[in-house]
Design a protein around this motif. Structure first.
Motif, PDB file in Angstrom:
ATOM      1  N   LEU A 176       0.818  -1.292   0.212  1.00 34.30           N
ATOM      2  CA  LEU A 176       0.014  -0.004   0.004  1.00 34.30           C
ATOM      3  C   LEU A 176       0.735   1.381  -0.073  1.00 34.30           C
ATOM      4  O   LEU A 176       0.347   2.291   0.083  1.00 34.30           O
ATOM      5  N   ALA A 177       2.052   0.927  -0.065  1.00 35.22           N
ATOM      6  CA  ALA A 177       3.050   2.276  -0.223  1.00 35.22           C
ATOM      7  C   ALA A 177       3.665   2.485  -1.566  1.00 35.22           C
ATOM      8  O   ALA A 177       4.015   1.412  -2.144  1.00 35.22           O
ATOM      9  N   ALA A 178       3.792   3.571  -1.920  1.00 31.44           N
ATOM     10  CA  ALA A 178       4.487   3.723  -3.325  1.00 31.44           C
ATOM     11  C   ALA A 178       6.009   3.363  -3.307  1.00 31.44           C
ATOM     12  O   ALA A 178       6.653   3.681  -1.962  1.00 31.44           O
ATOM     13  N   PRO A 179       6.572   2.935  -4.298  1.00 33.26           N
ATOM     14  CA  PRO A 179       5.906   2.614  -5.377  1.00 33.26           C
ATOM     15  C   PRO A 179       5.328   1.222  -5.348  1.00 33.26           C
ATOM     16  O   PRO A 179       5.808   0.166  -4.952  1.00 33.26           O
ATOM     17  N   VAL A 180       4.066   1.075  -5.782  1.00 33.94           N
ATOM     18  CA  VAL A 180       3.208  -0.025  -5.795  1.00 33.94           C
ATOM     19  C   VAL A 180       3.665  -1.037  -6.823  1.00 33.94           C
ATOM     20  O   VAL A 180       3.982  -0.744  -7.985  1.00 33.94           O
ATOM     21  N   PRO A 181       4.146  -2.412  -6.387  1.00 34.04           N
ATOM     22  CA  PRO A 181       4.775  -3.134  -7.548  1.00 34.04           C
ATOM     23  C   PRO A 181       3.677  -3.710  -8.701  1.00 34.04           C
ATOM     24  O   PRO A 181       2.628  -3.737  -8.288  1.00 34.04           O
ATOM     25  N   VAL A 182       4.082  -3.458  -9.898  1.00 34.37           N
ATOM     26  CA  VAL A 182       3.330  -3.870 -11.045  1.00 34.37           C
ATOM     27  C   VAL A 182       4.340  -4.802 -12.024  1.00 34.37           C
ATOM     28  O   VAL A 182       5.476  -4.551 -12.308  1.00 34.37           O
ATOM     29  N   TYR A 183       3.761  -5.822 -12.465  1.00 37.40           N
ATOM     30  CA  TYR A 183       4.134  -6.866 -13.266  1.00 37.40           C
ATOM     31  C   TYR A 183       3.663  -6.830 -14.368  1.00 37.40           C
ATOM     32  O   TYR A 183       2.625  -6.699 -15.086  1.00 37.40           O
ATOM     33  N   GLY A 184       4.722  -7.028 -15.530  1.00 38.36           N
ATOM     34  CA  GLY A 184       4.353  -7.001 -16.937  1.00 38.36           C
ATOM     35  C   GLY A 184       4.512  -5.466 -17.287  1.00 38.36           C
ATOM     36  O   GLY A 184       5.512  -4.892 -16.994  1.00 38.36           O
ATOM     37  N   GLY A 185       3.772  -5.206 -18.376  1.00 40.16           N
ATOM     38  CA  GLY A 185       4.051  -3.749 -18.859  1.00 40.16           C
ATOM     39  C   GLY A 185       4.902  -3.690 -19.782  1.00 40.16           C
ATOM     40  O   GLY A 185       5.468  -4.581 -20.491  1.00 40.16           O
TER      41      GLY A 185
END
Length: 517
Positions: A119-128
């Motif tokens: 819930l803290a930045a940076p929020v992990p994002v996969y792919g992209g």
């Protein structure tokens, strides 16, 4: 012992013939065929070995394979399992379980397995768009080489470099709430430092509780609150995190898989935690028991043989009595059952007493079963009684044979003093058996993989060849173990034992002469 070989027990070596050579040639041909088929399978589908070592993403890339675009992304993550299952529900239902690999599950390579939502930045994002697809093998029309972005809310466990879901629930700090006296009374006592009533989200109508020892309370205030409260409850809360718009339906299959993964990890953790007991009782003790058993046969051959026979008779009699009880032929008085349960309770631990006594009562008291089940108990009781009587008759008629068996056992067990390696020789067999079993499983996987040989009649025939060859190899290893042991004992019997003039020394010297002839 002259003339014993004339139509009798022994045959001079010069008169013997051997058919083992033909069998060995056939077995060698099968081994060559199995190895050839395995090598050809790997050559026809070079990715087979990589599939064993590295997980794949949905673009055909191997996660963590050196020299590839995803070399730094060692693990595979399945971010939308539920959507994949829903989109392929009909296929998942109709396919046999061994063809589940044909399901198209979205997977991407990641540097490490997620440990839950952040819930803290940076929020992990996969792919992209930053996801590497330089070694992608998908070429179908309309394929977008840029993966979508995924967020993932589950904690995961790494199994064979696959990130499998564990749970998307996180435990919140527990609170202790006082219900009696209520919060109004507590607030009236200034020394307690209670500022207001507690809010219970799941029970909003109950607004009279107050929190004991909240964060920031002093030790003196906490002790005073505990002394003032006469009835309190502990509130434990877990929080579930899902992507925006998610609900119970969107991650049903993922949570179900997570429960299986958690169960597997608990089993593995229990094994690891008890590895000492497993090594001692599962490996060391059986080997030690083998030595002790061989020594016991040498020192107490008669006692061992008769003990085993008595235990066999007692076991058969016990089985017959239990079957007769359930057939309704024998009724155990209630006081006898009570005495039995008391005796069991004395020797059992406090936690196991109830379970053990329940099992004991289930054996002693006939169940309320239908007439069909009772008829089956009657049939099995009759068969058990007949088998017990036949064993008793056989023992009586075989009295001399049993005594001869005891003498032979006592004499043969002397071989361990001359050839102690026989005690550990079965471990050599075990190593070869494990090797053939591992090769059989891996080789069968290579051959049975449909893209290799087309998945038709050819694949089925080669699989049958591989299975038959593996089973034949296992039996060959076991036969070699038996033959080697028998040969060593026979040689000892006709040489060392004969020179020591054992109980069968004359026969041993005679058979040594025939064996040389």
């Amino acid at each position: 012992m002259p003339g014993l070989h004339e139509g009798g027990v022994y045959e001079p070596r010069s008169n013997r013939c051997c058919t083992d050579i033909l069998c060995l040639v056939l077995l060698l041909a099968v081994w060559i065929a199995m190895g050839t088929v395995t090598v050809l399978s790997v050559r026809r589908e070079p990715d087979l070995l990589d599939r064993l070592r590295y997980p794949q993403d949905e673009y055909g890339q191997f996660c963590g394979k050196p020299g590839t675009a995803t070399a730094d992304l060692r693990f595979s993550l399945y971010p939308i399992l539920d959507a994949d299952f829903r989109n392929q529900a009909s296929a998942a239902i109709s396919l046999p379980f061994w063809e589940y690999y044909t399901l198209d599950l979205t997977s991407i390579c990641v540097a490490e397995c997620p440990d839950g939502v952040s819930l803290a930045a940076p929020v992990p994002v996969y792919g992209g768009e930053d996801y590497p697809t330089g070694d992608a093998t998908r070429t179908e029309p309309g394929w977008d080489p840029t993966p979508p972005e995924f967020s993932y809310t589950f904690r995961t466990a790494e199994l064979f470099y696959r990130c499998l879901p564990l749970s998307n629930r996180f435990d919140a700090p527990a609170k202790e709430l006082c219900a009696v006296p209520d919060c109004a009374a507590a607030m009236g006592e200034a020394s307690l430092g209670v500022a207001g009533c507690a809010e219970v989200v799941s029970r909003p109508e109950e607004m009279t509780t107050w929190e004991l020892c909240p964060e920031g309370a002093s030790a003196a205030a906490c002790e005073a609150q505990q002394d003032f409260c006469s009835y309190s409850v502990r509130v434990e809360t877990s929080q579930t995190f899902r992507p925006s718009g998610g609900d119970d339906e969107t991650d049903t299959m993922t949570r179900k898989l997570a429960s299986y993964v958690a169960l597997t990890l608990r089993i593995w953790d229990s094994v690891v935690a008890s590895y000492g007991v497993i090594i001692v009782l599962g490996i060391a003790f059986p080997i030690l028991f083998g030595f002790v058993y061989a020594l016991a046969l040498y020192l107490f051959a008669g006692v061992m043989v008769w003990t085993l026979l008595v235990l066999l008779i007692l076991g058969m009699c016990t089985l017959s009595v239990i079957l007769c009880i359930h057939a309704g032929w024998v009724v155990i008085p209630a006081d006898v059952i009570a005495v039995f349960q008391t005796a069991v309770g004395i020797v059992a631990s406090a936690n196991a007493t109830a379970a053990v006594t329940a099992d004991a009562q289930a054996l002693l008291v006939p169940m309320a079963v239908g007439s069909t089940s009772k008829d089956l108990y009657i049939v099995f009781a009759v068969l058990s009684i007949v088998a017990t009587l036949l064993i008793l008759i056989w023992i009586c008629l075989s009295w001399r044979a049993i005594r001869r068996t005891i003498a032979i056992t006592h004499e043969s067990s002397k071989v361990f003093s001359t050839l102690p390696a026989l005690m550990v020789w079965p471990l050599v067999e075990l190593v070869y058996l494990i090797g053939f079993i591992i090769y059989g499983i891996l080789g069968l996987g290579f051959v049975a993989y449909p893209p290799v040989w087309g998945g038709g009649t050819t694949t089925a025939a080669l699989c049958i060849l591989h299975v038959v060859g593996t089973l034949w190899s296992i039996q060959f290893v076991r036969a070699c173990d038996y033959t080697t042991t028998a040969g060593a004992v026979s040689y000892w019997f006709c040489t060392t034992n004969a020179e020591r003039a054992g109980c069968c020394g004359g026969a041993a010297r005679s058979c040594r002469g025939w064996a040389a002839g």
